[in-house]
Design a protein around this motif. Structure first.
Motif, PDB file in Angstrom:
ATOM      1  N   HIS A   1     -10.122 -10.136 -36.968  1.00 37.04           N
ATOM      2  CA  HIS A   1     -10.741 -10.637 -38.313  1.00 37.04           C
ATOM      3  C   HIS A   1     -10.123  -9.546 -39.333  1.00 37.04           C
ATOM      4  CE1 HIS A   1     -12.962 -13.263 -35.870  1.00 37.04           C
ATOM      5  NE2 HIS A   1     -12.794 -13.891 -37.292  1.00 37.04           N
TER       6      HIS A   1
ATOM      7  N   ALA B   1     -15.174  -9.036 -42.560  1.00 35.76           N
ATOM      8  CA  ALA B   1     -14.355  -9.054 -41.245  1.00 35.76           C
ATOM      9  C   ALA B   1     -15.000  -8.777 -40.516  1.00 35.76           C
ATOM     10  CB  ALA B   1     -12.783  -8.425 -41.596  1.00 35.76           C
TER      11      ALA B   1
ATOM     12  N   ILE C   1     -12.387 -17.006 -41.353  1.00 36.05           N
ATOM     13  CA  ILE C   1     -11.685 -16.730 -42.162  1.00 36.05           C
ATOM     14  C   ILE C   1     -11.571 -16.931 -42.588  1.00 36.05           C
ATOM     15  CG2 ILE C   1      -9.169 -16.104 -40.904  1.00 36.05           C
ATOM     16  CD1 ILE C   1      -9.539 -16.534 -37.959  1.00 36.05           C
TER      17      ILE C   1
ATOM     18  N   SER D   1     -12.076  -9.866 -31.724  1.00 35.84           N
ATOM     19  CA  SER D   1     -12.289 -10.239 -33.273  1.00 35.84           C
ATOM     20  C   SER D   1     -12.474  -9.412 -33.833  1.00 35.84           C
ATOM     21  CB  SER D   1     -14.151 -10.514 -32.791  1.00 35.84           C
ATOM     22  OG  SER D   1     -14.086 -11.387 -33.621  1.00 35.84           O
TER      23      SER D   1
END
Length: 213
Positions: A170, A48, A29, A166
């Motif tokens: 992200h 991401a 991250i 996810s």
């Protein structure tokens, strides 16, 4: 429907732990945030997506490994839950420690200006696949949702559901932290966020350590 009512609480708990964990910036991250801040939003989003694909890969490896192990040794779930519980308690400790510190958000960018979206995505995938904590996190997360005799669709629901989460979370990090306002806002709220995460990780870790079902 009977099976769904039995396994759904564990699946939702696994989703919840992932969402709590993703609120605590790790190497992946921080790389996304740094790339969005210092290069551009497009590069951050590409990174991401690579991280999300890495998460999916770890999830498939963890789920297939645990399923094969439990198919042969059902009692192994107890030891897996103990290991997962201890890992979550370690995350709780790290969160509380972070909450008590005064450091600002330290980010880094991967790559340089002008990198193609594909190369950024590959960088994100590499970051996630070379992070051993990702494997431990998946083991802890999946063990929360599994029960003795859980059918294969339970593991699949956990892995695919978290892959979707996810990808979304992200990507949102990449978009949000391409603005200086969000960086400043997170820095102000960081200590409160980390303290809250510490509580969640503590509860989840203790649940795994005390659950023998």
């Amino acid at each position: 429907m009977d099976q769904l009512s039995i396994y759904l609480p564990g699946i939702l708990l696994a989703y919840s732990i992932f969402l709590v964990g993703v609120a605590s910036p790790g190497p992946n991250i921080l790389a996304i945030i740094g790339t969005s801040m210092s290069i551009d939003r497009k590069s951050g989003v590409s990174l991401a997506l690579g991280v999300a694909m890495g998460s999916l890969t770890w999830g498939i490896l963890a789920a297939s490994g645990l399923s094969a192990l439990l198919a042969k040794y059902a009692s192994a779930l107890i030891f897996i839950k103990i290991a997962g519980g201890l890992y979550l308690l370690w995350l709780a400790y790290k969160s509380f420690k972070s909450a008590s510190s005064t450091y600002d958000l330290e980010v880094k960018k991967l790559g340089q200006e002008g990198r193609s979206p594909l190369r950024c995505a590959l960088s994100g995938y590499t970051v996630q696949m070379t992070n051993p904590k990702a494997a431990l996190a998946w083991i802890a997360t999946i063990s929360l949702g599994l029960q003795p005799g859980s059918p294969i669709w339970v593991s699949a629901a956990i892995v695919l559901g978290i892959f979707v989460l996810s990808t979304v979370t992200h990507t949102l990090y990449a978009i949000a932290f391409s603005t200086s306002f969000m960086v400043a806002a997170y820095s102000r709220a960081r200590r409160y966020i980390q303290a809250t995460l510490g509580v969640f990780f503590s509860v989840a870790g203790l649940k795994l350590l005390t659950d023998r079902n």
